[in-house]
Motif scaffolding. Structure first.
Motif, PDB file in Angstrom:
ATOM      1  N   LEU A   7       0.849  -1.187   0.000  1.00  0.00           N
ATOM      2  CA  LEU A   7       0.000   0.000   0.000  1.00  0.00           C
ATOM      3  C   LEU A   7       0.886   1.239   0.000  1.00  0.00           C
ATOM      4  CD1 LEU A   7      -2.628  -1.064   2.699  1.00  0.00           C
ATOM      5  CD2 LEU A   7      -2.915  -1.076   0.222  1.00  0.00           C
ATOM      6  N   PHE A   8       0.486   2.238  -0.784  1.00  0.00           N
ATOM      7  CA  PHE A   8       1.290   3.448  -0.947  1.00  0.00           C
ATOM      8  C   PHE A   8       0.397   4.670  -0.788  1.00  0.00           C
ATOM      9  CE2 PHE A   8       3.116   6.765  -3.748  1.00  0.00           C
ATOM     10  CZ  PHE A   8       4.408   6.833  -3.246  1.00  0.00           C
ATOM     11  N   LEU A   9       0.753   5.551   0.152  1.00  0.00           N
ATOM     12  CA  LEU A   9       0.018   6.794   0.376  1.00  0.00           C
ATOM     13  C   LEU A   9       0.865   7.977  -0.046  1.00  0.00           C
ATOM     14  CD1 LEU A   9      -2.309   8.522   1.609  1.00  0.00           C
ATOM     15  CD2 LEU A   9      -1.053   8.409   3.791  1.00  0.00           C
ATOM     16  N   ASP A  10       0.360   8.734  -1.024  1.00  0.00           N
ATOM     17  CA  ASP A  10       1.004   9.971  -1.453  1.00  0.00           C
ATOM     18  C   ASP A  10       0.010  10.732  -2.316  1.00  0.00           C
ATOM     19  OD1 ASP A  10       2.827  11.977  -2.574  1.00  0.00           O
ATOM     20  OD2 ASP A  10       4.419  10.651  -1.879  1.00  0.00           O
ATOM     21  N   ARG A  15       5.119  11.499  -7.903  1.00  0.00           N
ATOM     22  CA  ARG A  15       5.738  10.511  -7.013  1.00  0.00           C
ATOM     23  C   ARG A  15       4.991   9.172  -7.100  1.00  0.00           C
ATOM     24  NH1 ARG A  15       6.352  14.966  -3.232  1.00  0.00           N
ATOM     25  NH2 ARG A  15       4.492  14.230  -2.154  1.00  0.00           N
ATOM     26  N   THR A  16       3.671   9.248  -7.174  1.00  0.00           N
ATOM     27  CA  THR A  16       2.889   8.011  -7.285  1.00  0.00           C
ATOM     28  C   THR A  16       3.238   7.279  -8.570  1.00  0.00           C
ATOM     29  OG1 THR A  16       1.099   8.921  -5.950  1.00  0.00           O
ATOM     30  CG2 THR A  16       0.553   7.047  -7.365  1.00  0.00           C
ATOM     31  N   LYS A  17       3.341   8.009  -9.665  1.00  0.00           N
ATOM     32  CA  LYS A  17       3.691   7.407 -10.953  1.00  0.00           C
ATOM     33  C   LYS A  17       5.093   6.794 -10.898  1.00  0.00           C
ATOM     34  CE  LYS A  17       2.467   9.885 -14.400  1.00  0.00           C
ATOM     35  NZ  LYS A  17       2.399  10.922 -15.466  1.00  0.00           N
ATOM     36  N   THR A  18       6.025   7.498 -10.279  1.00  0.00           N
ATOM     37  CA  THR A  18       7.393   6.992 -10.125  1.00  0.00           C
ATOM     38  C   THR A  18       7.390   5.697  -9.316  1.00  0.00           C
ATOM     39  OG1 THR A  18       8.349   9.202 -10.267  1.00  0.00           O
ATOM     40  CG2 THR A  18       9.674   7.525  -9.169  1.00  0.00           C
ATOM     41  N   LEU A  27      -1.060  -0.841  -4.398  1.00  0.00           N
ATOM     42  CA  LEU A  27      -2.368  -0.186  -4.328  1.00  0.00           C
ATOM     43  C   LEU A  27      -2.116   1.218  -3.796  1.00  0.00           C
ATOM     44  CD1 LEU A  27      -4.317  -3.158  -2.724  1.00  0.00           C
ATOM     45  CD2 LEU A  27      -4.183  -2.543  -5.142  1.00  0.00           C
ATOM     46  N   THR A  28      -2.502   2.221  -4.577  1.00  0.00           N
ATOM     47  CA  THR A  28      -2.176   3.599  -4.224  1.00  0.00           C
ATOM     48  C   THR A  28      -3.385   4.325  -3.635  1.00  0.00           C
ATOM     49  OG1 THR A  28      -2.690   4.429  -6.439  1.00  0.00           O
ATOM     50  CG2 THR A  28      -0.418   3.711  -6.026  1.00  0.00           C
ATOM     51  N   VAL A  49      -0.075  -7.024   4.706  1.00  0.00           N
ATOM     52  CA  VAL A  49       0.474  -5.805   4.109  1.00  0.00           C
ATOM     53  C   VAL A  49       1.989  -5.920   4.253  1.00  0.00           C
ATOM     54  CG1 VAL A  49       0.580  -3.288   4.181  1.00  0.00           C
ATOM     55  CG2 VAL A  49      -1.583  -4.461   4.673  1.00  0.00           C
ATOM     56  N   ARG A  50       2.633  -6.343   3.185  1.00  0.00           N
ATOM     57  CA  ARG A  50       4.087  -6.547   3.196  1.00  0.00           C
ATOM     58  C   ARG A  50       4.806  -5.231   3.414  1.00  0.00           C
ATOM     59  NH1 ARG A  50       8.218  -7.388   4.442  1.00  0.00           N
ATOM     60  NH2 ARG A  50       9.986  -8.277   3.390  1.00  0.00           N
ATOM     61  N   TYR A  51       4.367  -4.203   2.672  1.00  0.00           N
ATOM     62  CA  TYR A  51       4.927  -2.862   2.805  1.00  0.00           C
ATOM     63  C   TYR A  51       3.800  -1.843   2.830  1.00  0.00           C
ATOM     64  CZ  TYR A  51       9.500  -4.763   1.613  1.00  0.00           C
ATOM     65  OH  TYR A  51      10.657  -5.492   1.615  1.00  0.00           O
ATOM     66  N   LEU A  52       3.911  -0.912   3.762  1.00  0.00           N
ATOM     67  CA  LEU A  52       3.012   0.230   3.848  1.00  0.00           C
ATOM     68  C   LEU A  52       3.885   1.474   3.748  1.00  0.00           C
ATOM     69  CD1 LEU A  52       0.271   1.594   4.467  1.00  0.00           C
ATOM     70  CD2 LEU A  52       0.769   1.255   6.901  1.00  0.00           C
ATOM     71  N   PHE A  53       3.709   2.236   2.685  1.00  0.00           N
ATOM     72  CA  PHE A  53       4.494   3.442   2.443  1.00  0.00           C
ATOM     73  C   PHE A  53       3.623   4.652   2.765  1.00  0.00           C
ATOM     74  CE2 PHE A  53       6.379   0.193  -0.189  1.00  0.00           C
ATOM     75  CZ  PHE A  53       7.742   0.427  -0.062  1.00  0.00           C
ATOM     76  N   LEU A  54       4.118   5.543   3.625  1.00  0.00           N
ATOM     77  CA  LEU A  54       3.324   6.679   4.083  1.00  0.00           C
ATOM     78  C   LEU A  54       4.001   8.019   3.830  1.00  0.00           C
ATOM     79  CD1 LEU A  54       2.213   5.323   7.593  1.00  0.00           C
ATOM     80  CD2 LEU A  54       0.892   5.314   5.449  1.00  0.00           C
ATOM     81  N   ASP A  55       3.220   8.957   3.309  1.00  0.00           N
ATOM     82  CA  ASP A  55       3.610  10.353   3.189  1.00  0.00           C
ATOM     83  C   ASP A  55       2.931  11.102   4.338  1.00  0.00           C
ATOM     84  OD1 ASP A  55       4.610  12.746   2.188  1.00  0.00           O
ATOM     85  OD2 ASP A  55       3.124  12.910   0.586  1.00  0.00           O
TER      86      ASP A  55
END
Length: 142
Positions: A7-10, A15-18, A27-28, A49-55
């Motif tokens: 999961l990616f939050l931004d 940045r999301t496209k990158t 999943l963005t 959730v293997r990775y959770l990326f947070l802005d």
């Protein structure tokens, strides 16, 4: 075998496209409330959730007050209130905000509640992803 997701939050489209160009299965989300719903949906579906990326700073703003509900700190508050439910669902959290003071507070708070959390500014995150995240997993373990 349990399905693993990222999961990616931004809120920044570039940045999301990158990020998605490097992890297409991610999943963005662009709001704190939507990623909290995504975390809940993963738990209910029995996914890891293997990775959770947070802005931190969302809504196209910078240096947002962490007390606001429309920033990444709201995700931290959600996870802190629900540690028992989510501590085993989320493997690794990476805070990638350009707002260093807020990112460091998010990282510290999540670690205080037992989450495996790391602060990696977005520019460094891109390099890490380009190099291959799996090469750096040993650094991202508890």
């Amino acid at each position: 075998m349990q399905k693993e997701i990222t999961l990616f939050l931004d809120d920044d489209g570039n940045r999301t496209k990158t990020f998605v160009s490097r992890i297409p299965s991610a999943l963005t989300h662009s709001t704190a409330s939507s990623i909290c719903q995504g975390i809940t949906a993963a738990k209910e579906a029995g996914e890891k959730v293997r990775y959770l990326f947070l802005d931190h700073d969302l809504g196209g703003e910078i240096h947002v007050d962490s007390a606001r509900e429309d920033c990444g700190m709201e995700v931290v508050r959600f996870l802190a209130k629900n540690v028992a439910e989510y501590i085993t669902v989320i493997d690794t959290i990476i805070v990638h905000s350009h707002n260093q003071p807020a990112a460091e507070r998010m990282t510290y708070n999540l670690r205080e509640f037992g989450y495996n959390t790391h602060y990696v500014p977005f520019i460094q995150l891109v390099k890490l992803l380009d190099d291959g995240l799996e090469k750096h997993e040993h650094k991202l373990k508890r």
